[in-house]
Write a protein that holds these residues in place. Structure first.
Motif, short mmCIF file in Angstrom:
data_model
loop_
_atom_site.label_atom_id
_atom_site.label_comp_id
_atom_site.label_asym_id
_atom_site.label_seq_id
_atom_site.Cartn_x
_atom_site.Cartn_y
_atom_site.Cartn_z
N THR A 69 0.83 -1.20 0.00
CA THR A 69 0.00 0.00 0.00
C THR A 69 0.86 1.25 0.00
OG1 THR A 69 -0.12 0.17 2.42
CG2 THR A 69 -1.80 -1.18 1.32
N ARG A 70 0.23 2.37 -0.28
CA ARG A 70 0.85 3.67 -0.10
C ARG A 70 -0.20 4.61 0.46
NH1 ARG A 70 2.50 7.22 -5.06
NH2 ARG A 70 2.67 8.63 -3.27
N TYR A 93 -13.34 0.86 5.57
CA TYR A 93 -13.16 2.31 5.60
C TYR A 93 -14.53 2.95 5.73
CZ TYR A 93 -11.95 7.06 4.06
OH TYR A 93 -11.80 8.42 3.97
N ARG A 94 -14.90 3.32 6.95
CA ARG A 94 -16.21 3.87 7.25
C ARG A 94 -16.09 5.33 7.68
NH1 ARG A 94 -19.42 -0.17 11.08
NH2 ARG A 94 -21.12 1.07 10.22
N ASN A 95 -17.23 6.02 7.72
CA ASN A 95 -17.27 7.44 8.09
C ASN A 95 -16.27 8.24 7.26
OD1 ASN A 95 -19.19 6.89 10.12
ND2 ASN A 95 -17.57 6.36 11.56
N ARG A 96 -16.34 8.06 5.95
CA ARG A 96 -15.38 8.69 5.04
C ARG A 96 -15.57 10.20 5.01
NH1 ARG A 96 -17.18 4.18 0.55
NH2 ARG A 96 -16.61 2.37 1.85
N ALA A 97 -14.46 10.91 4.89
CA ALA A 97 -14.52 12.36 4.87
C ALA A 97 -13.33 12.93 4.12
CB ALA A 97 -14.56 12.93 6.29
N ALA A 98 -13.55 14.05 3.46
CA ALA A 98 -12.46 14.76 2.80
C ALA A 98 -11.41 15.14 3.84
CB ALA A 98 -12.99 16.00 2.09
N GLY A 99 -10.15 15.01 3.46
CA GLY A 99 -9.05 15.30 4.38
C GLY A 99 -8.48 14.07 5.05
N ASP A 100 -9.19 12.94 5.01
CA ASP A 100 -8.67 11.71 5.60
C ASP A 100 -7.38 11.28 4.90
OD1 ASP A 100 -10.83 11.53 7.29
OD2 ASP A 100 -11.84 9.91 6.21
N TRP A 101 -6.45 10.75 5.68
CA TRP A 101 -5.29 10.06 5.12
C TRP A 101 -5.59 8.57 5.15
CZ3 TRP A 101 -1.22 11.84 2.49
CH2 TRP A 101 -0.95 13.22 2.55
N VAL A 102 -5.40 7.91 4.01
CA VAL A 102 -5.80 6.51 3.88
C VAL A 102 -4.67 5.69 3.25
CG1 VAL A 102 -8.26 7.08 3.67
CG2 VAL A 102 -6.85 6.97 1.61
N ALA A 103 -4.79 4.37 3.39
CA ALA A 103 -3.89 3.44 2.73
C ALA A 103 -4.59 2.91 1.49
CB ALA A 103 -3.53 2.30 3.67
N VAL A 104 -3.91 3.00 0.35
CA VAL A 104 -4.48 2.55 -0.92
C VAL A 104 -3.54 1.52 -1.55
CG1 VAL A 104 -3.43 4.51 -2.12
CG2 VAL A 104 -5.34 3.30 -3.18
N THR A 105 -4.11 0.47 -2.10
CA THR A 105 -3.29 -0.62 -2.66
C THR A 105 -2.51 -0.16 -3.88
OG1 THR A 105 -5.16 -1.40 -4.00
CG2 THR A 105 -4.88 -2.39 -1.83
N LYS A 106 -1.32 -0.70 -4.03
CA LYS A 106 -0.51 -0.48 -5.23
C LYS A 106 -0.89 -1.55 -6.25
CE LYS A 106 3.58 1.40 -2.84
NZ LYS A 106 5.02 1.18 -2.60
#
Length: 308
Positions: A22-23, A53-66
């Motif tokens: 992830t990154r 990934y619940r309660n999503r909001a703009a500004g969140d830092w997340v892990a996304v698969t490569k």
């Protein structure tokens, strides 16, 4: 016994990566298909998310698969447990306020057993402004002090949806735009959009103390550039769509900035809240000039919260 040279060689040779790679990325906006992600200067649209990934909001830092098809797998940051507990307690308190609660009801021909009972001569009942039943027992003699009257709770929030919406251009309804628009992309004239609620907002507020109004919008896809653009919000005083120009009132207020497909909500200014609650204003409009903030928006649901 291992050979030190072989051990060093294995450490220096790159090993194939295994497991989930992830990154990190920052959420630019939440959409109906997932989220828009900002990675450096690049904006990735409608990236799907795992159920974790619940309660999503703009500004969140997340892990996304490569991967060829990236997926957001979880949020990065502090443990959300405390915030979740507060939300659950608020929901529970609001639900409990809708219930009539008496710990026990019994009867018989004789006096009740146990201590602390007081003999009532008359029982009075009424329904208060919130529709809750209140009982008052008139006693012949008081042997124990009465409990305090529980503090009144605010009425439950109300969400008002628009009766209709539309777009106007060059002083008349725009036949080529099926959602409210702002600005001008092609040089054909600046567009303005509006949401119309009839008298529903003022009716929902009648006789109540309004503490806040929050409005929700979604930016339409295929309108202007993909990056965030501000909504230029105004008030208007129409109950329904005008046949001529849509005239705007107080504004503009730039309460939201959304990338394409993203949805968001914002709290209306106190003066706007007062105007809408009293009926001196009836709805919301958008207007901008030129290409810079050209965009279309849907939604317009207004959530009204009250104080006791």
């Amino acid at each position: 016994m291992s050979d030190p040279a072989d051990d060093l060689g294995r450490l220096l040779v790159p090993q194939p990566q295994t497991g989930l790679q992830t990154r990190s990325a920052q959420v630019d906006g939440v959409t109906d298909r997932g989220v828009n992600l900002r990675i450096g200067d690049e904006l990735l649209l409608d990236i799907p998310c795992s159920e974790g990934y619940r309660n999503r909001a703009a500004g969140d830092w997340v892990a996304v698969t490569k991967s060829v098809r990236p997926v957001v797998v979880w949020r990065l940051g502090d443990d959300p447990g405390e915030a979740t507990e507060d939300e659950v307690r608020e929901i529970a308190a609001d639900t409990a306020s809708d219930l009539q609660v008496v710990r026990a009801v019994t009867w018989g021909t004789g006096a009740p057993s146990g201590t602390g009972w007081q003999a009532g001569t008359t029982v009075h009942a009424r329904k208060n402004s919130a529709g809750k039943v209140e009982l008052y027992v008139q006693l012949s003699a008081v042997t124990d002090t009465s409990p305090d009257v529980p503090p009144g709770r605010a009425p439950s929030p109300v969400t008002v949806t628009p009766n209709s919406s539309g777009s106007w251009r060059n002083g008349r309804p725009d036949d080529y735009a099926n959602t409210p628009m702002q600005g001008d992309w092609t040089g054909g004239g600046n567009r303005r959009g509006g949401w119309f609620y009839g008298a529903k907002i003022a009716s929902a507020c009648a006789g109540k103390n309004v503490s806040s109004m929050t409005v929700a919008f979604t930016r339409t896809r295929g309108s202007g550039v993909n990056a965030k653009r501000p909504m230029h919000l105004y008030l208007h005083d129409y109950q329904s769509e005008p046949s001529g120009q849509l005239a705007v009132g107080d504004g503009p207020e730039e309460l939201l900035q959304l990338s394409v497909g993203a949805r968001g909500s914002a709290t209306l200014p106190a003066s706007w809240r007062t105007a809408l609650a009293s009926g001196t204003a009836r709805g919301l409009a958008i207007y901008a000039s030129g290409r810079t903030d050209y965009a279309g928006f849907t939604g317009g649901q207004i959530t009204i919260r009250f104080s006791p």
